[in-house]
Design a protein around this motif. Structure first.
Motif, PDB file in Angstrom:
ATOM      1  N   LEU A 282       0.806  -1.219   0.000  1.00  0.00           N
ATOM      2  CA  LEU A 282       0.000   0.000   0.000  1.00  0.00           C
ATOM      3  C   LEU A 282       0.839   1.270   0.000  1.00  0.00           C
ATOM      4  CD1 LEU A 282      -2.786  -1.039   2.510  1.00  0.00           C
ATOM      5  CD2 LEU A 282      -2.797  -1.186   0.019  1.00  0.00           C
ATOM      6  N   ALA A 283       2.142   1.128  -0.123  1.00  0.00           N
ATOM      7  CA  ALA A 283       3.012   2.300  -0.129  1.00  0.00           C
ATOM      8  C   ALA A 283       2.969   3.059  -1.443  1.00  0.00           C
ATOM      9  CB  ALA A 283       4.447   1.881   0.173  1.00  0.00           C
ATOM     10  N   ASP A 284       2.397   2.464  -2.469  1.00  0.00           N
ATOM     11  CA  ASP A 284       2.330   3.098  -3.778  1.00  0.00           C
ATOM     12  C   ASP A 284       0.891   3.503  -4.082  1.00  0.00           C
ATOM     13  OD1 ASP A 284       1.869   2.894  -6.856  1.00  0.00           O
ATOM     14  OD2 ASP A 284       4.011   3.259  -6.565  1.00  0.00           O
ATOM     15  N   ALA A 285       0.694   4.761  -4.433  1.00  0.00           N
ATOM     16  CA  ALA A 285      -0.654   5.286  -4.681  1.00  0.00           C
ATOM     17  C   ALA A 285      -1.343   4.574  -5.843  1.00  0.00           C
ATOM     18  CB  ALA A 285      -0.587   6.783  -4.941  1.00  0.00           C
ATOM     19  N   THR A 286      -0.598   4.182  -6.853  1.00  0.00           N
ATOM     20  CA  THR A 286      -1.213   3.490  -7.991  1.00  0.00           C
ATOM     21  C   THR A 286      -1.785   2.148  -7.557  1.00  0.00           C
ATOM     22  OG1 THR A 286       0.252   4.578  -9.557  1.00  0.00           O
ATOM     23  CG2 THR A 286      -0.822   2.570 -10.315  1.00  0.00           C
ATOM     24  N   ARG A 287      -1.056   1.419  -6.711  1.00  0.00           N
ATOM     25  CA  ARG A 287      -1.580   0.128  -6.235  1.00  0.00           C
ATOM     26  C   ARG A 287      -2.826   0.327  -5.387  1.00  0.00           C
ATOM     27  NH1 ARG A 287       4.058  -1.356  -6.294  1.00  0.00           N
ATOM     28  NH2 ARG A 287       4.354  -0.796  -4.113  1.00  0.00           N
ATOM     29  N   VAL A 288      -2.833   1.363  -4.569  1.00  0.00           N
ATOM     30  CA  VAL A 288      -4.031   1.651  -3.769  1.00  0.00           C
ATOM     31  C   VAL A 288      -5.204   1.964  -4.690  1.00  0.00           C
ATOM     32  CG1 VAL A 288      -5.068   3.245  -2.102  1.00  0.00           C
ATOM     33  CG2 VAL A 288      -2.740   2.390  -1.735  1.00  0.00           C
ATOM     34  N   ARG A 289      -4.966   2.762  -5.723  1.00  0.00           N
ATOM     35  CA  ARG A 289      -6.044   3.093  -6.673  1.00  0.00           C
ATOM     36  C   ARG A 289      -6.560   1.842  -7.393  1.00  0.00           C
ATOM     37  NH1 ARG A 289      -2.491   7.676  -8.246  1.00  0.00           N
ATOM     38  NH2 ARG A 289      -3.237   9.443  -7.057  1.00  0.00           N
ATOM     39  N   ILE A 290      -5.660   0.944  -7.732  1.00  0.00           N
ATOM     40  CA  ILE A 290      -6.075  -0.311  -8.384  1.00  0.00           C
ATOM     41  C   ILE A 290      -6.973  -1.108  -7.450  1.00  0.00           C
ATOM     42  CG2 ILE A 290      -5.247  -2.570  -9.181  1.00  0.00           C
ATOM     43  CD1 ILE A 290      -2.769  -1.041 -10.312  1.00  0.00           C
ATOM     44  N   ILE A 291      -6.559  -1.245  -6.203  1.00  0.00           N
ATOM     45  CA  ILE A 291      -7.363  -2.003  -5.244  1.00  0.00           C
ATOM     46  C   ILE A 291      -8.707  -1.331  -5.024  1.00  0.00           C
ATOM     47  CG2 ILE A 291      -7.499  -2.822  -2.863  1.00  0.00           C
ATOM     48  CD1 ILE A 291      -4.403  -3.078  -2.978  1.00  0.00           C
ATOM     49  N   LEU A 292      -8.710  -0.017  -4.916  1.00  0.00           N
ATOM     50  CA  LEU A 292      -9.976   0.701  -4.752  1.00  0.00           C
ATOM     51  C   LEU A 292     -10.884   0.502  -5.964  1.00  0.00           C
ATOM     52  CD1 LEU A 292      -8.767   4.043  -3.129  1.00  0.00           C
ATOM     53  CD2 LEU A 292     -10.104   2.220  -2.041  1.00  0.00           C
ATOM     54  N   ALA A 293     -10.311   0.499  -7.155  1.00  0.00           N
ATOM     55  CA  ALA A 293     -11.114   0.288  -8.369  1.00  0.00           C
ATOM     56  C   ALA A 293     -11.716  -1.111  -8.374  1.00  0.00           C
ATOM     57  CB  ALA A 293     -10.256   0.508  -9.612  1.00  0.00           C
ATOM     58  N   LEU A 294     -10.955  -2.086  -7.912  1.00  0.00           N
ATOM     59  CA  LEU A 294     -11.451  -3.467  -7.903  1.00  0.00           C
ATOM     60  C   LEU A 294     -12.385  -3.744  -6.732  1.00  0.00           C
ATOM     61  CD1 LEU A 294      -8.157  -5.324  -8.848  1.00  0.00           C
ATOM     62  CD2 LEU A 294     -10.198  -5.045 -10.281  1.00  0.00           C
ATOM     63  N   ARG A 295     -12.359  -2.887  -5.747  1.00  0.00           N
ATOM     64  CA  ARG A 295     -13.152  -3.091  -4.529  1.00  0.00           C
ATOM     65  C   ARG A 295     -14.645  -3.171  -4.806  1.00  0.00           C
ATOM     66  NH1 ARG A 295     -12.852   1.395   0.123  1.00  0.00           N
ATOM     67  NH2 ARG A 295     -13.741   2.590  -1.577  1.00  0.00           N
ATOM     68  N   ASP A 296     -15.118  -2.406  -5.751  1.00  0.00           N
ATOM     69  CA  ASP A 296     -16.560  -2.298  -5.981  1.00  0.00           C
ATOM     70  C   ASP A 296     -17.020  -2.986  -7.260  1.00  0.00           C
ATOM     71  OD1 ASP A 296     -16.791  -0.777  -3.630  1.00  0.00           O
ATOM     72  OD2 ASP A 296     -16.226   1.033  -4.703  1.00  0.00           O
ATOM     73  N   THR A 297     -16.241  -3.923  -7.774  1.00  0.00           N
ATOM     74  CA  THR A 297     -16.605  -4.613  -9.009  1.00  0.00           C
ATOM     75  C   THR A 297     -16.178  -6.076  -8.927  1.00  0.00           C
ATOM     76  OG1 THR A 297     -16.466  -4.520 -11.414  1.00  0.00           O
ATOM     77  CG2 THR A 297     -14.462  -4.023 -10.203  1.00  0.00           C
ATOM     78  N   ASP A 298     -16.733  -6.897  -9.788  1.00  0.00           N
ATOM     79  CA  ASP A 298     -16.339  -8.305  -9.811  1.00  0.00           C
ATOM     80  C   ASP A 298     -14.930  -8.463 -10.371  1.00  0.00           C
ATOM     81  OD1 ASP A 298     -18.696  -9.212  -8.702  1.00  0.00           O
ATOM     82  OD2 ASP A 298     -19.641  -9.560 -10.635  1.00  0.00           O
ATOM     83  N   GLU A 299     -14.679  -7.823 -11.516  1.00  0.00           N
ATOM     84  CA  GLU A 299     -13.363  -7.896 -12.148  1.00  0.00           C
ATOM     85  C   GLU A 299     -13.240  -6.815 -13.200  1.00  0.00           C
ATOM     86  OE1 GLU A 299     -13.127 -11.839 -13.842  1.00  0.00           O
ATOM     87  OE2 GLU A 299     -14.344 -11.272 -15.559  1.00  0.00           O
ATOM     88  N   MET A 300     -11.981  -6.523 -13.582  1.00  0.00           N
ATOM     89  CA  MET A 300     -11.713  -5.525 -14.611  1.00  0.00           C
ATOM     90  C   MET A 300     -10.527  -5.970 -15.442  1.00  0.00           C
ATOM     91  SD  MET A 300     -11.820  -1.738 -12.993  1.00  0.00           S
ATOM     92  CE  MET A 300     -13.284  -1.001 -12.356  1.00  0.00           C
ATOM     93  N   SER A 301     -10.542  -5.561 -16.708  1.00  0.00           N
ATOM     94  CA  SER A 301      -9.398  -5.822 -17.577  1.00  0.00           C
ATOM     95  C   SER A 301      -8.292  -4.824 -17.264  1.00  0.00           C
ATOM     96  CB  SER A 301      -9.805  -5.682 -19.047  1.00  0.00           C
ATOM     97  OG  SER A 301     -10.080  -4.324 -19.349  1.00  0.00           O
TER      98      SER A 301
END
Length: 98
Positions: A2-21
């Motif tokens: 979680l030290a990288d903002a991009t990884r946090v954003r990826i996890i947040l994007a996946l948090r509310d969906t089944d999956e994403m490309s």
């Protein structure tokens, strides 16, 4: 992880969906697909995300509920360090009482 903002954003994007490309995630987080793929590889190694292949496309989702909760807790903790009255307390999202 979680030290990288991009990884946090990826996890947040996946948090509310089944999956994403990868391409959809790249659009959501505002980074190139190559950069997102590199971060997803690290998140896969940490077993935070998992991948599903469909032809030439790869779809990602959170491995389990713990990854979702990890990011939520990290955001709540950051809000506590920034304010005596964190935003999540005002949104009805306060931590459960012990």
């Amino acid at each position: 992880m979680l030290a990288d903002a991009t990884r946090v954003r990826i996890i947040l994007a996946l948090r509310d969906t089944d999956e994403m490309s990868v391409n959809h995630l790249a659009d959501v987080v505002g980074k190139s697909p190559t950069v997102v793929s590199q971060h997803l590889a690290k998140l896969r190694l940490a077993r935070i995300v998992t991948a599903r292949h469909d032809g030439t496309r790869v779809f990602y989702r959170l491995e389990h509920e713990h990854a979702r909760q990890l990011v939520t807790d990290a955001i709540f903790q950051a809000e506590h360090t920034m304010s005596n009255s964190p935003q999540h307390h005002h949104r009805g999202l306060a931590e459960p009482e012990e």
